[in-house]
Motif scaffolding. Structure first.
Motif, mmCIF file in Angstrom:
data_model
loop_
_atom_site.group_PDB
_atom_site.id
_atom_site.type_symbol
_atom_site.label_atom_id
_atom_site.label_comp_id
_atom_site.label_asym_id
_atom_site.label_seq_id
_atom_site.Cartn_x
_atom_site.Cartn_y
_atom_site.Cartn_z
ATOM 1 N N GLU A 6 0.857 -1.176 0.000
ATOM 2 C CA GLU A 6 0.000 0.000 0.000
ATOM 3 C C GLU A 6 0.889 1.220 0.000
ATOM 4 O O GLU A 6 1.831 1.310 0.792
ATOM 5 C CB GLU A 6 -0.890 0.009 1.248
ATOM 6 N N PRO A 7 0.551 2.182 -0.854
ATOM 7 C CA PRO A 7 1.346 3.411 -0.862
ATOM 8 C C PRO A 7 1.241 4.065 0.507
ATOM 9 O O PRO A 7 0.209 3.982 1.166
ATOM 10 C CB PRO A 7 0.671 4.274 -1.929
ATOM 11 N N PHE A 8 2.380 4.645 0.909
ATOM 12 C CA PHE A 8 2.365 5.458 2.128
ATOM 13 C C PHE A 8 2.262 4.640 3.423
ATOM 14 O O PHE A 8 2.016 5.207 4.485
ATOM 15 C CB PHE A 8 1.243 6.538 2.098
ATOM 16 N N ILE A 9 2.408 3.321 3.332
ATOM 17 C CA ILE A 9 2.543 2.519 4.546
ATOM 18 C C ILE A 9 3.863 1.759 4.452
ATOM 19 O O ILE A 9 4.073 0.966 3.530
ATOM 20 C CB ILE A 9 1.371 1.531 4.733
ATOM 21 N N ASP A 10 4.745 2.038 5.422
ATOM 22 C CA ASP A 10 6.079 1.427 5.423
ATOM 23 C C ASP A 10 6.286 0.593 6.685
ATOM 24 O O ASP A 10 5.557 0.775 7.676
ATOM 25 C CB ASP A 10 7.164 2.524 5.399
ATOM 26 N N CYS A 11 7.282 -0.277 6.622
ATOM 27 C CA CYS A 11 7.653 -0.993 7.848
ATOM 28 C C CYS A 11 9.101 -1.416 7.793
ATOM 29 O O CYS A 11 9.715 -1.496 6.722
ATOM 30 C CB CYS A 11 6.752 -2.195 8.108
ATOM 31 N N VAL A 12 9.641 -1.687 8.991
ATOM 32 C CA VAL A 12 10.942 -2.350 9.125
ATOM 33 C C VAL A 12 10.719 -3.641 9.914
ATOM 34 O O VAL A 12 9.854 -3.676 10.800
ATOM 35 C CB VAL A 12 11.993 -1.468 9.851
ATOM 36 N N ALA A 13 11.497 -4.683 9.603
ATOM 37 C CA ALA A 13 11.292 -5.988 10.242
ATOM 38 C C ALA A 13 12.636 -6.661 10.510
ATOM 39 O O ALA A 13 13.601 -6.465 9.754
ATOM 40 C CB ALA A 13 10.443 -6.902 9.348
ATOM 41 N N MET A 14 12.660 -7.463 11.602
ATOM 42 C CA MET A 14 13.876 -8.219 11.922
ATOM 43 C C MET A 14 13.482 -9.635 12.320
ATOM 44 O O MET A 14 12.380 -9.863 12.808
ATOM 45 C CB MET A 14 14.664 -7.537 13.054
#
Lengths: 247, 247
Positions: free
Chosen positions: B190-198
């Motif tokens: 989705e545009p404008f929804i970001d995340c970081v993951a580990m």
DNA sequence: ATCTGTGTTGCATAGTGTGCAACAGTCGTG
DNA sequence: CACGACTGTTGCACACTATGCAACACAGAT
């Protein structure tokens, strides 16, 4: 023997079956509630048990971690060796131990008979799946996906008049094995060499290996080998128990 | 706390790394040789350790059996929940926990943010493999056969301008993730929804899950999310440690 | 043959694990 | 809402177990 450590081990046995309350543990061990609490507190501090949100105690993640760390130490071959050696001495025939090793079955150990004939099976080598007793004694208790994966593209090469040469016949044979609890190789790879085989189970009851008694037909025909089934059953039950299976 | 039981637990820790002699155990625990012998004898009687043919003591098969029996009790979600809840409170964004579940990746837990936006990811639902941060943080550390199996026939559907749409580009992305240790979703679904993951690791260091921090870009862009990586790293290390991983 | 290190056992006792009493908390019942 | 039953928890005295010690057996190296 240390009574406290023995009690701690009993706690682990009980909570591995299902999570238990502290009072249940006290009753099972026949100790005071405060004694049970202290045992559980120490085990929990070590990560071997854990207190669940509902107040019961279950097995802790560190116990699984220890088993994982030690995975390389669990060599079925080491643990089975004395038992199959004794079986070989008792019946005087060749004994094989085979294990399920990823997507194949390999001979893990072999006790040669004292007779004139040497079986050419080799420890470490893959087992021919459609003819050998040990492989059939393992495959009969694997789930369908595993069997499908192992038999994908498999060639049912004919070696003798009794060799199974189709997947349908093979599945029927496996069904019969499940029913009676043991497998045979009725001269299916080499004429005049027969064997009987039974499965070895792990702690969860999954079949992880098999043991067979193999003989030249002139020395012991299939009837004679079948007469040894009680001894073979005792051996595979002993090995299974030694690796954590409980009847 | 029970000193004897604590010592027994230490013995298990030490012998799970590699088999040890009785004298090594005595030295590691700083007890007399006879004390070490009795602890080992009790643990061995319970099946938690075993004396190997060479005289050293290793982990016993029954310990692996206990872990297997209790396998259903090990719910990563239960153990991770307090840590991801705290992470959610600290950073104010949506937190996801995803786990590798057989041949798919599913959302195992979710901490909703207090902000106006609700992410529509649902616990229990499969994760979209090529766009989400958690799935990439898991896949990056799976063996090639597993990745191939999971991506066989996979459709790299384009959702936004940044969506990855080929296996080649996906593999390159996974290589970058391995290099830096964390994954991103740069508005790929989705545009404008970001995340970081580990990733989250088990006792043997295998990646079994991942945790992500997700936010609307207007509230926290990717730079702001990357500034939270130390907190995310601490959370995933805590969860990994709780399930038996040791650095 | 001797020495060293490790494993093992019986035993006295140092010190720990135990049960007890009292208390706190929870839940079901009247 | 009060009460009783049950479970969980803690401090403490002491019963009894886990401990170290001495002595011995054994294996391997010199």
């Amino acid at each position: 023997m240390s009574q406290s450590i023995h009690r701690a081990a009993l706690v682990l046995e009980h909570v591995s079956v299902r999570p238990r309350t502290q009072s249940e543990i006290a009753a099972l061990l026949d100790v005071h509630r405060s004694t049970a609490l202290r045992i559980l507190q120490t085990l929990t501090e070590a990560g071997l048990t854990r207190r669940r949100p509902d107040g019961t105690y279950g097995i802790g993640y560190r116990l699984a971690g220890l088993a994982s760390l030690a995975a390389e130490q669990f060599d079925l071959r080491d643990i089975a060796r004395p038992t199959i050696a004794e079986l070989g001495r008792e019946c005087g025939h060749t004994i094989h131990l085979a294990v399920l090793d990823g997507a194949q079955i390999v001979y893990a150990d072999k006790i040669e008979s004292a007779g004139p004939v040497r079986m050419h099976s080799q420890v470490g080598q893959p087992v021919r799946l459609h003819t050998s007793g040990v492989s059939k004694a393992i495959l009969a208790w694997q789930d369908t996906a595993t069997v499908d994966r192992m038999l994908a593209g498999y060639e049912y090469e004919r070696f003798t008049d009794t060799t199974i040469t189709s997947r349908e016949a093979f599945d029927a044979d496996l069904a019969g094995i499940r029913e009676r609890g043991w497998a045979v190789d009725d001269g299916e790879f080499e004429p005049f060499i027969d064997c009987v085989a039974m499965p070895v189970r792990d702690a969860r009851g999954s079949v992880i290996g098999a043991v067979s008694i193999t003989a030249l037909r002139a020395l012991a025909d299939l009837d004679a080998l079948e007469a040894l089934l009680p001894r073979l059953a005792a051996a595979t039950e002993r090995i299974s128990t030694d690796v954590g299976w409980r009847p």
